[in-house]
Design a protein around this motif. Structure first.
Motif, short mmCIF file in Angstrom:
data_model
loop_
_atom_site.label_atom_id
_atom_site.label_comp_id
_atom_site.label_asym_id
_atom_site.label_seq_id
_atom_site.Cartn_x
_atom_site.Cartn_y
_atom_site.Cartn_z
N ASN A 135 -3.03 -2.28 7.36
CA ASN A 135 -2.89 -1.92 5.95
C ASN A 135 -2.90 -3.19 5.09
O ASN A 135 -2.91 -4.30 5.61
CB ASN A 135 -1.58 -1.13 5.76
N LYS A 136 -2.90 -2.99 3.80
CA LYS A 136 -2.99 -4.10 2.83
C LYS A 136 -4.28 -4.87 3.03
O LYS A 136 -4.31 -6.11 2.98
CB LYS A 136 -1.77 -5.03 2.91
N VAL B 146 -6.03 0.45 2.39
CA VAL B 146 -5.26 -0.04 1.25
C VAL B 146 -4.46 1.18 0.78
O VAL B 146 -4.94 2.00 0.02
CB VAL B 146 -6.15 -0.58 0.11
N ALA B 147 -3.25 1.29 1.31
CA ALA B 147 -2.49 2.52 1.09
C ALA B 147 -2.20 2.74 -0.39
O ALA B 147 -2.22 3.87 -0.88
CB ALA B 147 -1.18 2.47 1.88
N THR B 148 -1.94 1.65 -1.12
CA THR B 148 -1.61 1.78 -2.54
C THR B 148 -2.77 2.40 -3.32
O THR B 148 -2.55 3.14 -4.27
CB THR B 148 -1.25 0.40 -3.13
N ARG C 110 8.38 5.14 -2.14
CA ARG C 110 7.05 4.59 -1.85
C ARG C 110 6.01 5.68 -1.62
O ARG C 110 4.85 5.39 -1.42
CB ARG C 110 7.11 3.71 -0.61
N GLU D 117 7.86 8.98 10.20
CA GLU D 117 7.78 7.53 9.95
C GLU D 117 9.02 6.87 10.52
O GLU D 117 10.14 7.25 10.20
CB GLU D 117 7.71 7.25 8.44
N ASP E 162 -6.50 -5.14 1.11
CA ASP E 162 -6.88 -5.84 -0.12
C ASP E 162 -6.44 -7.29 -0.06
O ASP E 162 -6.79 -8.09 -0.93
CB ASP E 162 -6.25 -5.13 -1.34
N GLY F 21 3.80 -1.01 4.81
CA GLY F 21 3.20 0.04 3.99
C GLY F 21 3.21 1.42 4.63
O GLY F 21 2.44 2.30 4.23
N LYS F 22 4.10 1.63 5.59
CA LYS F 22 4.15 2.92 6.29
C LYS F 22 4.43 4.09 5.34
O LYS F 22 3.78 5.13 5.42
CB LYS F 22 5.24 2.91 7.37
N SER F 23 5.40 3.92 4.46
CA SER F 23 5.76 5.03 3.57
C SER F 23 4.63 5.33 2.59
O SER F 23 4.32 6.49 2.33
CB SER F 23 7.04 4.72 2.80
N THR F 24 4.04 4.28 2.05
CA THR F 24 2.93 4.46 1.12
C THR F 24 1.80 5.22 1.82
O THR F 24 1.23 6.17 1.28
CB THR F 24 2.43 3.08 0.63
N GLY G 129 7.99 -2.93 5.62
CA GLY G 129 7.18 -3.54 4.56
C GLY G 129 5.68 -3.51 4.78
O GLY G 129 4.93 -3.94 3.89
N1 LIG Z 1 -1.22 -5.05 -1.66
C1 LIG Z 1 -0.85 -3.93 -1.03
N2 LIG Z 1 0.44 -3.57 -1.05
C2 LIG Z 1 0.80 -2.44 -0.39
C3 LIG Z 1 -0.15 -1.65 0.30
N3 LIG Z 1 0.51 -0.60 0.88
C4 LIG Z 1 1.80 -0.74 0.54
N4 LIG Z 1 1.98 -1.85 -0.23
C5 LIG Z 1 3.25 -2.32 -0.80
O1 LIG Z 1 4.06 -2.83 0.25
C6 LIG Z 1 5.44 -2.59 -0.01
C7 LIG Z 1 6.09 -1.87 1.15
O2 LIG Z 1 5.52 -0.59 1.28
P1 LIG Z 1 6.24 0.58 2.08
O3 LIG Z 1 5.32 1.74 2.09
O4 LIG Z 1 7.61 0.80 1.56
O5 LIG Z 1 6.34 -0.06 3.54
P2 LIG Z 1 7.19 0.42 4.82
O6 LIG Z 1 8.46 -0.35 4.80
O7 LIG Z 1 6.34 0.06 5.99
O8 LIG Z 1 7.41 1.89 4.71
C8 LIG Z 1 5.48 -1.81 -1.31
O9 LIG Z 1 5.74 -2.70 -2.36
C9 LIG Z 1 4.09 -1.23 -1.42
O10 LIG Z 1 3.71 -0.98 -2.74
C10 LIG Z 1 -1.52 -2.07 0.30
O11 LIG Z 1 -2.40 -1.43 0.89
N5 LIG Z 1 -1.80 -3.21 -0.38
#
Ligand SMILES: Nc1nc2c(ncn2[C@@H]2O[C@H](COP(=O)(O)OP(=O)(O)O)[C@@H](O)[C@H]2O)c(=O)[nH]1
Ligand SMILES: [Mg+2]
Lengths: 139, 324
Positions: B201-202, B241-243, B108, B154, B204, B62-65, B60
Motif C-alpha cells: 500500500n501507499k 493507494v488505499a486513500t 480510517r 483486520e 503513491d 493502511g489496513k483500515s483505509t 500504520g
Molecule cells: N500516502 C498514503 N497514505 C495512506 C495510504 N493508505 C493509508 N494511508 C494513511 O496512512 C495512515 C494509517 O492508515 P490506517 O488505515 O489507519 O493504517 P492501519 O494502522 O494499518 O490500519 C493514515 O494516515 C492513512 O490516511 C496510501 O495509500 N497512501
C-alpha cells in the motif's frame, strides 16, 4: 470495569465541522489508561453516524466533544437521536460550555457536562457513573 | 428489544436487520463464559459466512483505509432488508497494563461511505485467553448466522497476533507499505508465511516498486523450498493507494480468485476444518490450564519431598482422574 469484570466500552466523537481533536485524544488515552475500551470516531461526525456506530459497537457511554458553541442545539439533538433509535445510552458532553447552560443540557437528558480542565479522575469517574446508570450495558 | 441473555430472540432481530441486536450479540460473543457458550449453542446448525478475509500488517501501513474500501466495494450498497452483506471486525491490542484500548480503526474507514451499508465492529484483543483465537471465531459465527456473507477481519501485525489470523480467515491479505519499510521486515515479521496475497500500500510513495520486487524475489526463493509439488497458489503481489482507492478493485479480484482456488481444490472445507480443530484445541487447553491452576494453588507446602516434575505429574494424574 463493569460489574461482570469486562471493560467499559465508550464511544468518543466530535460533532460538527469545527476544529481539531487534540483534547479528545487526551481524553481517549486517559480512559484507556483507566481500563476502558475507547471506540474513537474522531472529527466531523453527525448525530446519525454516532448512533449507528454506538449500535454496532454496543457501547455503554457516548462522549461528545464540542467547541463551537453549538452545544445547546447539538447536545439535545444527540440525546434525541439516541432515544429515537431506542437506545438507552448516556451521553456526556465535553468542551466549553457556559455554566449557565449546564442545567439546560441536563434537563434535556445529557448525563453530565465536563468543561476544559476537568481533572482526568473526574472524567473517568463520570464515565463509570454513566456506565453504571445504564442497565443495558452488561450482558 | 430483548435485553441480556436470550440469544434466539437477539439472533432473530439481528437477522431481520437490527444493528443493535447484532451489536449486542457480538458483545456476548466477546465476553466469553456461559452466555457466550449459550449463544454458540443457539447457533449450531446455522450457516457461517461464505467468506472470511483477513487483513494483517504492521500498524500504520493502511489496513483500515484499505479495509474500508474493500468492504464498501464488496457490499455494493445495502440489501433491502436484513443484515448487511458485509461486516468488518477490526482488532486492536489491549494495553497489557490496564486492559484498556483505543479502537481507532473506524476513523480510517472513510471509504466505507454510508455507515449502514457495512457492519463494523472494533474489538480489543483482551490478552491471550479471550483474544483473536477466542472471541473472533464466535463473533464471525454470529455474523454468518444472521446472514452476513463476507467478513473482513483486520488485525494488527504484532508478534503472535498476526499469526493467529490464519486460524480465523479463509483468505489472508498481508499488507505492507512503501513508506513502512522493506520486504525484509515483512518477512521477519512472519507475514510471508501467512499471506495468500501480498499488497504494497501507499504506492503513491517512493519505494513501492522496490518492495514489490523484493517480495517477488523472496517468493521465488521460497517456492523452491516451502511449497510442495501440489501447491499451485503463489501469493500475488499487488500495489494499492488505499486513500485514493487505486488498485483496490484489482486487489479484491485477486482475493476472489484465491477463494475460487480454495474451492476448486477442496481447500476451503479443509481450512475450515483445520480452524475448527484449532479452536477446539485452544479451548481444551484453556479448560485444562484452569484445572491445573486450581490444583496447583491447592497444593500443600511445595519445598517438600517431591521434585517439581514429580509434583507436576501428580497434578496431571489428579486432573485426569477428575478427583482428588
Ligand atoms: N500516502 C498514503 N497514505 C495512506 C495510504 N493508505 C493509508 N494511508 C494513511 O496512512 C495512515 C494509517 O492508515 P490506517 O488505515 O489507519 O493504517 P492501519 O494502522 O494499518 O490500519 C493514515 O494516515 C492513512 O490516511 C496510501 O495509500 N497512501
Ligand atoms: Mg487499523
Amino acid at each position: 470495569m463493569t460489574p461482570d469484570g469486562l471493560p467499559i466500552r465508550i464511544l468518543l466523537a466530535k460533532l460538527g465541522f469545527d476544529g481539531h481533536d487534540r483534547g479528545l485524544k487526551v481524553i481517549a488515552r486517559s480512559l484507556r489508561d483507566a481500563g476502558c475500551e475507547v471506540v474513537y470516531l474522531g472529527l466531523r461526525q453527525t448525530t446519525e453516524s454516532v448512533v449507528i456506530a454506538a449500535e454496532q459497537e454496543d457501547v455503554a457511554v457516548i462522549g461528545i466533544s464540542m467547541h463551537n458553541a453549538g452545544h445547546l442545539t447539538l447536545g439535545p439533538m444527540m440525546v434525541q437521536a439516541v432515544a429515537d433509535a431506542g437506545l438507552d445510552i448516556p451521553v456526556i458532553i465535553g468542551g466549553i460550555v457556559p455554566a449557565a447552560d449546564v442545567p439546560t443540557l441536563k434537563a434535556a437528558g445529557i448525563f453530565d457536562v465536563l468543561g476544559p480542565g476537568t481533572p482526568l479522575e473526574t472524567v473517568v469517574a463520570t464515565v463509570h457513573a454513566a456506565a453504571a446508570a445504564h442497565p443495558g450495558s452488561s450482558v | 428489544m430483548s435485553e441480556g441473555g436470550a440469544p434466539d430472540a437477539l439472533l432473530a432481530e439481528a437477522t431481520a436487520g437490527s444493528r443493535r441486536a447484532l451489536g449486542r450479540l457480538i458483545t456476548i460473543a466477546e465476553s466469553g463464559g456461559p452466555s457466550a457458550d449459550a449463544l454458540d449453542r443457539a447457533m449450531v446448525g446455522r450457516p457461517g459466512p461464505g467468506w472470511i478475509v483477513g487483513i494483517v500488517g504492521a500498524p500504520g501501513v493502511g489496513k483500515s483505509t484499505l479495509t474500508g474500501r474493500l468492504a464498501a466495494g464488496a457490499a455494493g450498497g445495502r440489501p433491502a432488508e436484513g443484515a448487511p452483506r458485509v461486516a468488518v471486525i477490526a482488532v486492536d491490542p489491549s494495553s497489557p497494563l490496564t486492559g484498556g484500548a483505543i479502537l481507532g480503526d473506524r476513523i480510517r474507514m472513510q471509504g466505507l461511505g454510508d455507515p449502514r451499508d457495512v457492519f463494523v465492529r472494533s474489538m480489543a484483543h483482551r490478552g491471550a485467553a479471550g483474544g483473536l483465537a477466542g472471541a473472533v471465531p464466535i463473533a464471525v459465527r454470529v455474523l454468518g448466522a444472521v446472514g452476513v456473507e463476507v467478513v473482513i477481519v483486520e488485525t494488527v501485525g504484532v508478534g503472535q497476533i498476526e499469526l493467529e489470523i490464519v486460524h480465523v480467515a479463509d483468505t489472508v491479505i498481508a499488507a505492507l507499505s512503501a513508506g513502512w519499510g522493506d520486504a525484509i521486515q515483512a518477512s521477519k515479521a512472519g507475514l510471508l508465511e501467512v499471506a495468500d496475497l501480498l499488497v504494497v500500500n501507499k504506492a503513491d510513495r517512493h519505494g513501492a516498486a522496490d518492495a514489490v520486487r523484493d517480495l517477488e524475489q523472496m517468493l521465488d526463493a521460497g517456492t523452491a523450498t516451502a511449497l510442495g509439488p501440489d501447491e499451485t497458489w503463489r501469493p500475488p503481489v499487488l500495489t494499492t493507494v488505499a486513500t485514493a482507492g487505486t488498485g483496490v478493485a484489482e486487489l479484491w479480484t485477486a482475493a476472489t480468485a484465491h477463494r475460487a482456488w480454495l474451492i476448486a481444490t477442496d481447500r476451503l472445507a479443509r481450512r475450515r476444518d483445520d480452524r475448527r480443530r484449532h479452536e477446539i484445541g485452544r479451548r481444551a487447553i484453556d479448560i485444562l490450564a484452569h484445572e491445573v491452576d486450581q490444583r496447583v494453588a491447592a497444593l500443600g507446602p511445595t519445598a517438600a519431598a517431591a521434585t517439581p516434575e514429580e509434583a507436576a505429574r501428580r497434578v496431571v494424574r489428579q486432573v485426569r482422574a477428575g478427583g482428588d
